[in-house]
Design an enzyme around this catalytic site. Sequence first.
Site, mmCIF file in Angstrom:
data_model
loop_
_atom_site.group_PDB
_atom_site.id
_atom_site.type_symbol
_atom_site.label_atom_id
_atom_site.label_comp_id
_atom_site.label_asym_id
_atom_site.label_seq_id
_atom_site.Cartn_x
_atom_site.Cartn_y
_atom_site.Cartn_z
ATOM 1 N N LEU A 140 93.473 61.072 84.862
ATOM 2 C CA LEU A 140 93.979 59.965 85.663
ATOM 3 C C LEU A 140 93.061 58.765 85.430
ATOM 4 O O LEU A 140 91.858 58.932 85.241
ATOM 5 C CB LEU A 140 93.980 60.312 87.156
ATOM 6 C CG LEU A 140 94.938 61.399 87.638
ATOM 7 C CD1 LEU A 140 94.755 61.622 89.140
ATOM 8 C CD2 LEU A 140 96.383 61.029 87.344
ATOM 9 N N ASP A 141 93.628 57.569 85.450
ATOM 10 C CA ASP A 141 92.809 56.367 85.342
ATOM 11 C C ASP A 141 91.775 56.341 86.457
ATOM 12 O O ASP A 141 91.990 56.898 87.548
ATOM 13 C CB ASP A 141 93.677 55.110 85.470
ATOM 14 C CG ASP A 141 94.704 54.989 84.358
ATOM 15 O OD1 ASP A 141 94.536 55.663 83.327
ATOM 16 O OD2 ASP A 141 95.669 54.226 84.541
#
Length: 304
Positions: A135-136
């Site tokens: 995930l960012d």
Amino acid sequence: MPIAIVPDGLSGLRADVGAARLFGFARSKVEQAAEHGGLLLDGVAVSKSEKLRAGSLLEVEIDEPRVVRVQPNLVEGMTIVYDDADLVVVDKPAGIAAHPSLGWDGGSVVEHLAAAGYSLCSSGPEERQGIVSRLDVGTSGLMVVARSDMAYTSLKQAFRNREVHKVYHTLVQGYPHPDEGTIDAPIGHARTGEWKMAIAADGRASITHYQTLETVAGATLLTIHLETGRTHQIRVHMAGIRHPCVGDMLYGADPVLAARVGLSRQWLHAMELGFVHPRSGREVLFTSAYPPDLQHSLDMLRQG
């Protein structure tokens, strides 16, 4: 000899640049290895300027230690949703990376798990062991990390084959029309920024399905289903239809709106994660509630 699968985020980069990032070596060292046939893609020696392909096997014949090291460190707000001998599912807070990397001095999922006493699989570089998807930094929500090599191989294949159930919620500016639809647009690296992505004719196939859940003052809450898992996919596709995620200044969001609702990152949360457990063969599904910052900003816009 370091060896790893090329992640989506490095696809299209020069082999020397990607290898330096992936393994933590100085780029000059990778260039030297390439000159002597020590830079390999899928077992074949390539030049330093060869373009990387996601899913390929990248090897570098360099014996010196990598720069990036895992420093066990507990992260405030990180929640263990599920764990067993093969995998662990975490609810990642915003501001935390999936793994340590050069130039990143914040916390990471891998370092939190190390500090919490979890052993991870041995596949991949030390700092990325167990990471099968990411995930960012600015995105919160559910992630699965492999603890056994068997789980790592199985989960990587499941993500590659699009067999993993992933649902995100995002709050976007304005009101998308139609209120549900599919965005089918290839994504590649933007020319304006090394880590920024963009819709590009020569990019990788990317498909995002969205559906309106709720409209509020100046924004729309969407549920997102991904067929593909490209870097920044939701953010790029939403910006591509001129409805960027609220708070996502990298992709054109209004900073005034973000400041008004007290949001310092993109409004994007990984709500659901489901997959076939690699050992039991049973389908498992995990869910996550909105974190306080996203809930607060949504409530403010609901009030007008």
